[in-house]
Write an enzyme that holds these catalytic residues in place. Structure first.
Site, PDB file in Angstrom:
ATOM      1  N   CYS A 181       9.802   4.808   3.511  1.00 57.93           N
ATOM      2  CA  CYS A 181      10.059   3.500   2.901  1.00 57.93           C
ATOM      3  C   CYS A 181      11.129   3.489   1.815  1.00 57.93           C
ATOM      4  CB  CYS A 181       8.753   2.920   2.393  1.00 57.93           C
ATOM      5  SG  CYS A 181       7.674   2.557   3.785  1.00 57.93           S
ATOM      6  N   LEU A 183       6.651   8.211 -13.264  1.00 58.57           N
ATOM      7  CA  LEU A 183       7.557   8.943 -14.152  1.00 58.57           C
ATOM      8  C   LEU A 183       7.410  10.444 -13.908  1.00 58.57           C
ATOM      9  CD1 LEU A 183       7.361   7.099 -17.606  1.00 58.57           C
ATOM     10  CD2 LEU A 183       9.195   7.011 -15.907  1.00 58.57           C
ATOM     11  N   LEU A 199       0.830  -1.207   0.000  1.00 58.86           N
ATOM     12  CA  LEU A 199       0.000   0.000   0.000  1.00 58.86           C
ATOM     13  C   LEU A 199       0.863   1.255   0.000  1.00 58.86           C
ATOM     14  CD1 LEU A 199       0.093   1.413   3.044  1.00 58.86           C
ATOM     15  CD2 LEU A 199      -1.437  -0.444   3.596  1.00 58.86           C
TER      16      LEU A 199
HETATM   17  P1  NAD Z   1       4.757   2.974  12.043  1.00 57.15           P
HETATM   18  O1  NAD Z   1       5.969   3.481  12.711  1.00 57.15           O
HETATM   19  O2  NAD Z   1       3.716   3.942  11.553  1.00 57.15           O
HETATM   20  O3  NAD Z   1       4.001   1.944  13.005  1.00 57.15           O
HETATM   21  C1  NAD Z   1       4.630   0.961  13.751  1.00 57.15           C
HETATM   22  C2  NAD Z   1       3.835   0.775  15.037  1.00 57.15           C
HETATM   23  O4  NAD Z   1       4.351  -0.351  15.736  1.00 57.15           O
HETATM   24  C3  NAD Z   1       3.933   1.958  15.995  1.00 57.15           C
HETATM   25  O5  NAD Z   1       2.617   2.397  16.334  1.00 57.15           O
HETATM   26  C4  NAD Z   1       4.661   1.382  17.218  1.00 57.15           C
HETATM   27  O6  NAD Z   1       4.240   1.972  18.432  1.00 57.15           O
HETATM   28  C5  NAD Z   1       4.280  -0.074  17.128  1.00 57.15           C
HETATM   29  N1  NAD Z   1       5.168  -1.002  17.850  1.00 57.15           N
HETATM   30  C6  NAD Z   1       6.527  -1.061  17.877  1.00 57.15           C
HETATM   31  N2  NAD Z   1       6.947  -2.071  18.653  1.00 57.15           N
HETATM   32  C7  NAD Z   1       5.838  -2.693  19.126  1.00 57.15           C
HETATM   33  C8  NAD Z   1       5.602  -3.808  19.978  1.00 57.15           C
HETATM   34  N3  NAD Z   1       6.612  -4.511  20.505  1.00 57.15           N
HETATM   35  N4  NAD Z   1       4.340  -4.146  20.270  1.00 57.15           N
HETATM   36  C9  NAD Z   1       3.307  -3.455  19.754  1.00 57.15           C
HETATM   37  N5  NAD Z   1       3.453  -2.392  18.942  1.00 57.15           N
HETATM   38  C10 NAD Z   1       4.704  -2.016  18.620  1.00 57.15           C
HETATM   39  O7  NAD Z   1       5.267   2.087  10.823  1.00 57.15           O
HETATM   40  P2  NAD Z   1       4.559   1.817   9.410  1.00 57.15           P
HETATM   41  O8  NAD Z   1       4.747   2.977   8.508  1.00 57.15           O
HETATM   42  O9  NAD Z   1       3.184   1.294   9.650  1.00 57.15           O
HETATM   43  O10 NAD Z   1       5.496   0.649   8.841  1.00 57.15           O
HETATM   44  C11 NAD Z   1       5.490  -0.623   9.418  1.00 57.15           C
HETATM   45  C12 NAD Z   1       6.233  -1.576   8.491  1.00 57.15           C
HETATM   46  O11 NAD Z   1       5.519  -1.685   7.245  1.00 57.15           O
HETATM   47  C13 NAD Z   1       7.637  -1.120   8.094  1.00 57.15           C
HETATM   48  O12 NAD Z   1       8.444  -2.243   7.939  1.00 57.15           O
HETATM   49  C14 NAD Z   1       7.439  -0.443   6.737  1.00 57.15           C
HETATM   50  O13 NAD Z   1       8.598  -0.475   5.939  1.00 57.15           O
HETATM   51  C15 NAD Z   1       6.362  -1.332   6.150  1.00 57.15           C
HETATM   52  N6  NAD Z   1       5.515  -0.674   5.143  1.00 57.15           N
HETATM   53  C16 NAD Z   1       5.113   0.610   5.329  1.00 57.15           C
HETATM   54  C17 NAD Z   1       4.280   1.215   4.387  1.00 57.15           C
HETATM   55  C18 NAD Z   1       3.834   2.641   4.548  1.00 57.15           C
HETATM   56  O14 NAD Z   1       3.281   3.183   3.599  1.00 57.15           O
HETATM   57  N7  NAD Z   1       4.026   3.274   5.698  1.00 57.15           N
HETATM   58  C19 NAD Z   1       3.837   0.481   3.267  1.00 57.15           C
HETATM   59  C20 NAD Z   1       4.268  -0.850   3.125  1.00 57.15           C
HETATM   60  C21 NAD Z   1       5.098  -1.424   4.072  1.00 57.15           C
HETATM   61  C1  UGA Z   2       5.805   3.379  -1.544  1.00 58.34           C
HETATM   62  C2  UGA Z   2       5.343   2.368  -2.598  1.00 58.34           C
HETATM   63  O1  UGA Z   2       4.714   3.065  -3.682  1.00 58.34           O
HETATM   64  C3  UGA Z   2       4.361   1.358  -1.998  1.00 58.34           C
HETATM   65  O2  UGA Z   2       4.010   0.371  -2.975  1.00 58.34           O
HETATM   66  C4  UGA Z   2       5.031   0.669  -0.807  1.00 58.34           C
HETATM   67  O3  UGA Z   2       4.127  -0.207  -0.169  1.00 58.34           O
HETATM   68  C5  UGA Z   2       5.485   1.724   0.195  1.00 58.34           C
HETATM   69  O4  UGA Z   2       6.388   2.672  -0.451  1.00 58.34           O
HETATM   70  C6  UGA Z   2       6.256   1.117   1.324  1.00 58.34           C
HETATM   71  O5  UGA Z   2       6.865   0.095   1.174  1.00 58.34           O
HETATM   72  O6  UGA Z   2       6.197   1.727   2.362  1.00 58.34           O
HETATM   73  P1  UGA Z   2       4.751   5.533  -0.402  1.00 58.34           P
HETATM   74  O7  UGA Z   2       6.111   5.713   0.193  1.00 58.34           O
HETATM   75  O8  UGA Z   2       3.571   5.643   0.483  1.00 58.34           O
HETATM   76  O9  UGA Z   2       4.651   4.100  -1.122  1.00 58.34           O
HETATM   77  O10 UGA Z   2       4.554   6.629  -1.543  1.00 58.34           O
HETATM   78  P2  UGA Z   2       4.839   6.725  -3.113  1.00 58.34           P
HETATM   79  O11 UGA Z   2       3.614   7.165  -3.777  1.00 58.34           O
HETATM   80  O12 UGA Z   2       5.506   5.523  -3.650  1.00 58.34           O
HETATM   81  O13 UGA Z   2       5.890   7.942  -3.146  1.00 58.34           O
HETATM   82  C7  UGA Z   2       7.179   7.819  -2.572  1.00 58.34           C
HETATM   83  C8  UGA Z   2       7.992   9.055  -2.888  1.00 58.34           C
HETATM   84  O14 UGA Z   2       8.293   9.131  -4.285  1.00 58.34           O
HETATM   85  C9  UGA Z   2       7.275  10.372  -2.560  1.00 58.34           C
HETATM   86  O15 UGA Z   2       8.198  11.282  -2.017  1.00 58.34           O
HETATM   87  C10 UGA Z   2       6.763  10.850  -3.905  1.00 58.34           C
HETATM   88  O16 UGA Z   2       6.607  12.246  -3.963  1.00 58.34           O
HETATM   89  C11 UGA Z   2       7.883  10.372  -4.822  1.00 58.34           C
HETATM   90  N1  UGA Z   2       7.450  10.149  -6.226  1.00 58.34           N
HETATM   91  C12 UGA Z   2       6.541   9.196  -6.527  1.00 58.34           C
HETATM   92  C13 UGA Z   2       8.041  10.881  -7.245  1.00 58.34           C
HETATM   93  O17 UGA Z   2       8.909  11.754  -6.995  1.00 58.34           O
HETATM   94  N2  UGA Z   2       7.672  10.641  -8.550  1.00 58.34           N
HETATM   95  C14 UGA Z   2       6.746   9.700  -8.871  1.00 58.34           C
HETATM   96  O18 UGA Z   2       6.455   9.532 -10.083  1.00 58.34           O
HETATM   97  C15 UGA Z   2       6.171   8.952  -7.837  1.00 58.34           C
END
Ligand code: NAD
Ligand code: UGA
Length: 471
Positions: free
Chosen positions: A277, A267, A152
């Site tokens: 991320c 792009l 996502l």
């Molecule tokens: P986040 O920092 O927003 O949330 C992590 C949560 O885990 C926090 O609320 C924290 O308090 C909690 N936590 C930590 N240790 C804990 C424990 N022992 N027990 C219970 N809760 C605990 O992080 P996020 O952005 O949701 O990312 C989580 C993972 O998912 C990362 O590995 C990230 O790379 C991955 N990911 C993030 C996104 C994104 O868009 N943010 C998308 C895809 C994957």
């Molecule tokens: C990104 C991936 O798109 C997700 O598929 C993935 O799950 C997530 O990282 C993750 O692993 O956390 P996100 O970081 O929420 O999602 O946002 P994006 O829309 O990918 O944008 C990332 C960065 O790239 C932003 O700073 C955005 O402004 C920049 N971007 C994106 C560009 O400069 N150009 C583009 O064409 C697209």
């Protein structure tokens, strides 16, 4: 299915609400008790489209929040791990939060559980997770481990979760596969999309399920993020060439993206990718490769281009404004991308900091991220925050656009021209239509195009600089 989700952050909270939407019983656990209490009382701690609707739809019925991991695990068949995996100082992913959960899970198991790793982790983390749980006293036969990476994006997270391009499950046994297939069945058989109350999405077609080994699933996540980051660095490099030769990156992207092997998405050139991320995952993936003796040089180049893009933007600001000391700059956008309040590794914050360090006064506006940005910039007394884009522009020397919020596209450019002391817009996201900016009497600096040559109405820039610096 009875599900526990450990970690109520961007991924955990969205996943939990969506699992409840698919009909499962979900307990979401976080060790931040303030966050848990907010959620129990119906407050959503992040800005994410559709998330409040979904949480309120299921809160107290199929969706619960708790600070107690043990009772959540006891009540569940499946446990998803969604805690953070931030970068360590050497670039590797810091897996201490995952390990912390492993220890707690080992002490909490009662009967057979499927533990699903959803956080983004280096390949072989699930192996280490299993080892750690056994070391901490878990019976090896009382759990299985699977990988289910999450794709996502922030800002469109709910829709991305419910209408994914693909669902990847990495499994090493039939039991894990059956459980995960059952959890996602409403998406993969398409029944969710036929529901009258379904959250609307881009397509009604059943979602694709890809079943792999655990290690392959772990690698799919790192490879996907690294590829997307590479695509952005590639187009930023092409944009830089466009600027030098007088080509227009919009036209180049249209031509390049029309090739179905390349595609038009990701792009958009700009000030470099940011967020919690891409920067950390590219770094971590390079570390994974290094650890197994492979120098993934391409990823080093992706990072170098990304860093350079911010410096190029600063050069554009200096070119447009000459010196920055004493200038007042309106900045639109602080979040790392549009549609979110997340400022983690936001390129906009880095640029605001540079502007302030070079002596400019910054008046910034963001539709959702001001509070989080203000906390990070609190050491900079010359950075203040406005309540609207126009308030930021009023009396500023120039306007800088740093985040791709859609609402900035709708600016009344004539009004902006009247409010600015100098007729200058420096757009780091190519958000505005160049012709309209110029028609409003503004000089427009963007990415991948030469600055507009139109002389602003009412004089040249030199006079405007003199007026600005003499006051
Ligand atoms: P986040 O920092 O927003 O949330 C992590 C949560 O885990 C926090 O609320 C924290 O308090 C909690 N936590 C930590 N240790 C804990 C424990 N022992 N027990 C219970 N809760 C605990 O992080 P996020 O952005 O949701 O990312 C989580 C993972 O998912 C990362 O590995 C990230 O790379 C991955 N990911 C993030 C996104 C994104 O868009 N943010 C998308 C895809 C994957
Ligand atoms: C990104 C991936 O798109 C997700 O598929 C993935 O799950 C997530 O990282 C993750 O692993 O956390 P996100 O970081 O929420 O999602 O946002 P994006 O829309 O990918 O944008 C990332 C960065 O790239 C932003 O700073 C955005 O402004 C920049 N971007 C994106 C560009 O400069 N150009 C583009 O064409 C697209």
């Amino acid at each position: 299915m009875k599900i526990a989700v450990i970690g109520a952050g961007y991924v955990g909270l969205v996943s939990a609400a969506c699992f409840a939407e698919l009909g499962h019983e979900v307990i979401t656990v976080d060790n931040d008790l303030e966050k848990v209490n907010l959620l129990i009382s119906g407050h959503i701690p992040i800005h994410e489209n559709l998330l409040p609707e979904l949480v309120h739809r299921h809160l107290g019925t199929r969706l619960h929040f708790s600070g107690d991991i043990r009772s959540a695990v006891h009540a569940s068949d499946v446990v998803f791990i969604t805690v953070g995996t931030p970068p360590s100082s050497n670039g590797e992913a810091d897996l201490s939060y995952v390990e912390g959960v492993a220890c707690e899970l080992a002490r909490s198991l009662n009967g057979r559980k499927v533990i699903v790793e959803k956080s983004t982790v280096p390949v072989r983390t699930c192996e280490a997770l299993q080892h750690s749980m056994v070391l901490n006293g878990a019976d090896r036969n009382s759990f299985t481990i699977a990988s289910n990476p999450e794709f996502l994006r922030e800002g469109t997270a709910v829709s991305d979760f419910l209408y994914p391009d693909r669902i990847v499950i990495g499994v090493d046994c039939n039991h894990s596969a059956e459980i995960l297939e059952a959890i996602y069945a409403p998406l993969t058989d398409g029944s969710y999309y036929k529901r009258e109350d379904a959250i609307p999405g881009p397509s009604d077609a059943p979602s694709r399920l890809i079943v792999t080994s655990v290690k392959s699933a772990e690698l799919i996540k790192h490879a996907s993020n690294a590829f997307l980051a590479m695509k952005i660095s590639f187009i930023n490099s092409v944009a830089n060439v466009c600027e030098s030769v007088g080509a227009d990156i919009r036209q180049v992207c249209e031509g390049v993206g029309a090739d179905t092997r390349i595609g038009p998405k990701f792009l958009v050139p700009g000030i470099g990718y940011g967020g919690s991320c891409f920067p950390k995952d590219v770094l971590a993936f390079r570390s994974v490769a290094r650890a197994v003796g492979y120098d993934f040089e391409l990823l080093s180049a992706v990072m170098a281009v990304n860093d350079g893009q911010k410096e190029r933007f600063m050069e554009k600001v200096r070119k447009a404004l000459w010196t920055l000391r004493g200038k007042r700059l309106a900045v639109l956008g602080l979040a790392f991308k549009g549609g979110t309040d997340d400022v983690r590794d936001s390129p906009a914050l880095g640029i605001v900091r540079r502007l302030a360090e070079e002596g400019a006064r910054v008046v910034a506006y963001d539709p959702a991220a001001t509070e989080r940005a203000a906390a990070q910039l609190s050491d900079l007394p010359t950075v203040t925050f406005a309540k609207s884009a126009y308030e930021a522009c009023d009396g500023s020397d120039a306007l800088l656009i740093l985040t791709e919020w859609q609402e900035f596209r709708k600016l009344n450019l004539k009004l902006v021209r009247e409010m600015l002391r100098l007729p200058l817009i420096i757009d780091g996201r190519n958000l505005l239509p160049a012709e309209e900016v110029e028609a409003a009497g503004l000089v427009y600096y963007s990415v991948g195009r030469q600055a507009s040559l139109a002389q602003p109405a009412g004089g040249d820039n030199t006079k405007a600089f003199a007026a600005s610096t003499s006051s």
